[in-house]
Design a protein around this motif. Structure first.
Motif, PDB file in Angstrom:
ATOM      1  N   THR A   3     -14.975  -8.850 -37.509  1.00 32.63           N
ATOM      2  CA  THR A   3     -15.005  -7.689 -39.049  1.00 32.63           C
ATOM      3  C   THR A   3     -14.502  -8.237 -39.796  1.00 32.63           C
ATOM      4  N   LEU A   4     -15.408  -8.727 -40.928  1.00 29.67           N
ATOM      5  CA  LEU A   4     -14.843  -9.061 -41.699  1.00 29.67           C
ATOM      6  C   LEU A   4     -14.287  -8.540 -43.018  1.00 29.67           C
ATOM      7  N   ASP A   5     -13.523  -8.094 -43.913  1.00 27.31           N
ATOM      8  CA  ASP A   5     -12.823  -7.119 -44.333  1.00 27.31           C
ATOM      9  C   ASP A   5     -12.652  -7.921 -45.425  1.00 27.31           C
ATOM     10  N   GLY A   6     -13.695  -7.172 -47.076  1.00 28.82           N
ATOM     11  CA  GLY A   6     -13.514  -8.276 -48.255  1.00 28.82           C
ATOM     12  C   GLY A   6     -13.556  -9.227 -48.444  1.00 28.82           C
ATOM     13  N   LEU A   7     -13.725 -10.032 -47.613  1.00 30.99           N
ATOM     14  CA  LEU A   7     -13.861 -11.926 -47.236  1.00 30.99           C
ATOM     15  C   LEU A   7     -14.375 -12.430 -48.433  1.00 30.99           C
ATOM     16  N   THR A   8     -13.683 -12.476 -49.350  1.00 29.51           N
ATOM     17  CA  THR A   8     -13.687 -13.664 -50.658  1.00 29.51           C
ATOM     18  C   THR A   8     -13.142 -14.896 -50.624  1.00 29.51           C
ATOM     19  N   ASP A  27     -18.281  -7.533 -46.468  1.00 28.91           N
ATOM     20  CA  ASP A  27     -17.880  -6.699 -45.561  1.00 28.91           C
ATOM     21  C   ASP A  27     -18.817  -5.998 -44.293  1.00 28.91           C
ATOM     22  N   LEU A  28     -18.396  -7.141 -43.070  1.00 28.93           N
ATOM     23  CA  LEU A  28     -19.653  -7.104 -42.067  1.00 28.93           C
ATOM     24  C   LEU A  28     -19.209  -6.707 -40.308  1.00 28.93           C
ATOM     25  N   HIS A  29     -18.989  -6.093 -39.522  1.00 29.24           N
ATOM     26  CA  HIS A  29     -18.618  -5.900 -38.338  1.00 29.24           C
ATOM     27  C   HIS A  29     -20.359  -6.412 -37.537  1.00 29.24           C
ATOM     28  N   SER A  61      -9.402 -13.984 -50.241  1.00 24.22           N
ATOM     29  CA  SER A  61      -8.713 -12.865 -50.170  1.00 24.22           C
ATOM     30  C   SER A  61      -9.458 -11.792 -48.969  1.00 24.22           C
ATOM     31  N   GLY A  62      -9.610 -11.135 -47.896  1.00 25.86           N
ATOM     32  CA  GLY A  62      -9.909 -10.345 -47.492  1.00 25.86           C
ATOM     33  C   GLY A  62      -9.422 -10.865 -46.307  1.00 25.86           C
ATOM     34  N   ARG A  63     -10.009  -9.998 -44.658  1.00 22.32           N
ATOM     35  CA  ARG A  63      -9.631 -10.034 -43.654  1.00 22.32           C
ATOM     36  C   ARG A  63     -10.981 -10.381 -42.630  1.00 22.32           C
ATOM     37  N   VAL A  64     -10.111 -11.763 -41.927  1.00 20.57           N
ATOM     38  CA  VAL A  64     -11.303 -12.223 -40.929  1.00 20.57           C
ATOM     39  C   VAL A  64     -10.663 -11.730 -38.665  1.00 20.57           C
ATOM     40  N   GLU A  65     -11.325 -10.560 -39.246  1.00 22.98           N
ATOM     41  CA  GLU A  65     -10.598 -10.526 -37.628  1.00 22.98           C
ATOM     42  C   GLU A  65     -11.362 -10.826 -35.981  1.00 22.98           C
ATOM     43  N   VAL A  66     -11.233 -11.290 -35.325  1.00 20.68           N
ATOM     44  CA  VAL A  66     -11.454 -11.783 -34.286  1.00 20.68           C
ATOM     45  C   VAL A  66     -11.302 -11.979 -33.242  1.00 20.68           C
ATOM     46  N   ASP A  67     -11.844 -10.254 -32.359  1.00 22.15           N
ATOM     47  CA  ASP A  67     -11.185 -10.191 -30.816  1.00 22.15           C
ATOM     48  C   ASP A  67     -10.023  -9.551 -31.249  1.00 22.15           C
ATOM     49  N   GLY A  68     -10.270  -8.977 -32.476  1.00 19.10           N
ATOM     50  CA  GLY A  68      -8.333  -7.737 -32.982  1.00 19.10           C
ATOM     51  C   GLY A  68      -7.747  -9.134 -33.665  1.00 19.10           C
ATOM     52  N   THR A  69      -8.019 -10.104 -33.541  1.00 17.06           N
ATOM     53  CA  THR A  69      -6.686 -11.082 -34.250  1.00 17.06           C
ATOM     54  C   THR A  69      -6.888 -11.736 -35.750  1.00 17.06           C
TER      55      THR A  69
END
Ligand SMILES: Nc1ncnc2c1ncn2[C@@H]1O[C@H](COP(=O)(O)OP(=O)(O)O)[C@@H](O)[C@H]1O
Ligand SMILES: [Mg+2]
Length: 338
Positions: A3-8, A27-29, A61-69
């Motif tokens: 899950t990418l959240d506002g990845l900049t 933003d991408l799932h 800025s933003g989040r990069v979530e891979v397998d919950g991390t």
């Protein structure tokens, strides 16, 4: 799974000018166990995206979530541990020439301190998995391009990652080897249930193996979705890139019309387009085109030559009424202008 959240990601300009916005609020799932394609022209931000996914690059800025991390928030040992969950395959496998195929596959396991017996068991398993049985004692110089990429894939899978990131995995291979490697990738997804992300500029790759596709443009998502939906949307930017139109036919004395269809409920096949021309006093012949069936749905970009019953050019009225009917039914239709 991802899950990418506002990845900049903003890079300072090399010469001190305006900063470069390589990724702009992505933003991408991406669901687990599927093959996801990320496409875009050079400079679109694909490599920056993959580097953020591996933690090699820190987002602005933003989040990069891979397998919950959240990969972006990790440092040091925690980042190294999370990265074991992510296998990488590159365009060029860059194998160690002095080592055999098997010992190249063993290399990351040696670095990770896996004991010898377990390492050998795992390498034997990987050799079989990627179809290299009988070639495991060859050195890179004794392997074909496709076999070298199989070693690269086995090496990427050595640590049993949940995610396999492939950056242009087939761009250095010829057509038939590309298809074999893509078949291997689909097969691995089936057998291991692994999540695959393929970065590519080759539409053939997307068509052949991807379940979903995301088009990046200037650091933003221009289009994303299931391959069947994206390819069938004649108004979207990707359908024209996924399905290429052959060069316009020459030497034909007729009105040529380009039609893109795929999501029309009325025009499901090129024959439907041809049949409909009659009601407008025209005879249509298919003179060029690319027709694909993706997920059971026909998607096409075709060129029709239109003549009247005596073989002469059709009237402007006939043409206009035919184009209007196609347009109203969701087909993108345009007269080819020389
Ligand atoms: N380390 C960097 N410093 C400055 N600009 C960069 C850097 N890396 C990439 N860029 C810029 O970011 C944009 C996206 O690059 P990249 O992610 O490599 O695109 P792609 O892989 O799609 O070709 C480009 O304009 C590129 O010049
Ligand atoms: Mg790149």
């Amino acid at each position: 799974m991802i899950t990418l959240d506002g990845l900049t990601k903003v890079f300072p300009a090399p010469g001190g000018g305006d900063p470069v916005v390589a990724l702009d609020g992505i933003d991408l799932h991406l669901e687990p166990g599927r093959v996801h394609g990320i496409v875009g022209r050079s400079g679109a931000g694909k490599s920056t995206l993959i580097r953020c996914l591996t933690g090699l690059e820190k987002p602005t800025s933003g989040r990069v979530e891979v397998d919950g991390t959240d990969i972006a928030a990790l440092e040091g040992d925690a980042l190294r541990a999370a990265r074991r969950n992510i296998g990488m395959v590159f365009q060029h496998a860059n194998l160690l020439d002095s080592r055999t195929a098997a010992r190249n596959i063993a290399h990351p396991l040696e670095i990770a301190g896996v004991p010898r017996a377990e390492r050998e068991r795992r390498v034997a398993e990987l050799v079989e998995l990627v179809g290299l049985s009988g070639r495991e004692h060859n050195h890179p110089a004794q392997l074909s391009g496709g076999q070298i990429q199989r070693v690269g894939i086995a090496r990427g899978l050595a640590a049993e990652p949940k995610v396999l990131l492939c950056d242009e995995p087939t761009s250095a291979l010829d057509g038939s080897t590309t298809r074999q490697i893509l078949r291997l990738i689909s097969d691995l997804r089936e057998r291991l249930g692994i999540t695959v992300v393929i970065i590519t500029h080759e539409m053939a790759v997307v068509r052949e193996v991807c379940d979903t596709v995301t088009l990046l443009k200037d650091g933003k998502i221009a289009q994303t979705g299931e391959l069947v939906d994206v390819a069938a949307d004649p108004h979207g930017p990707l359908s024209s890139e996924l399905i290429s139109l052959p060069p316009a036919p020459t030497g034909i004395d007729a009105v040529i019309v380009n039609c893109d269809y795929g999501d029309s409920t009325r025009f499901r096949t090129s024959e439907d387009l041809i049949r409909a021309a009659e009601a407008h006093g025209a005879e249509a012949t298919l003179v060029a085109g690319t027709i694909e069936t993706i997920g059971g749905r026909q998607v096409g970009r075709v060129q029709l030559a239109l003549r009247n019953a005596s073989g002469a050019a059709i009237s402007a009225e006939s043409l206009a009424s035919y184009l209007a009917e196609l347009d109203a039914a969701g087909v993108v239709a345009k007269e080819e202008t020389a």
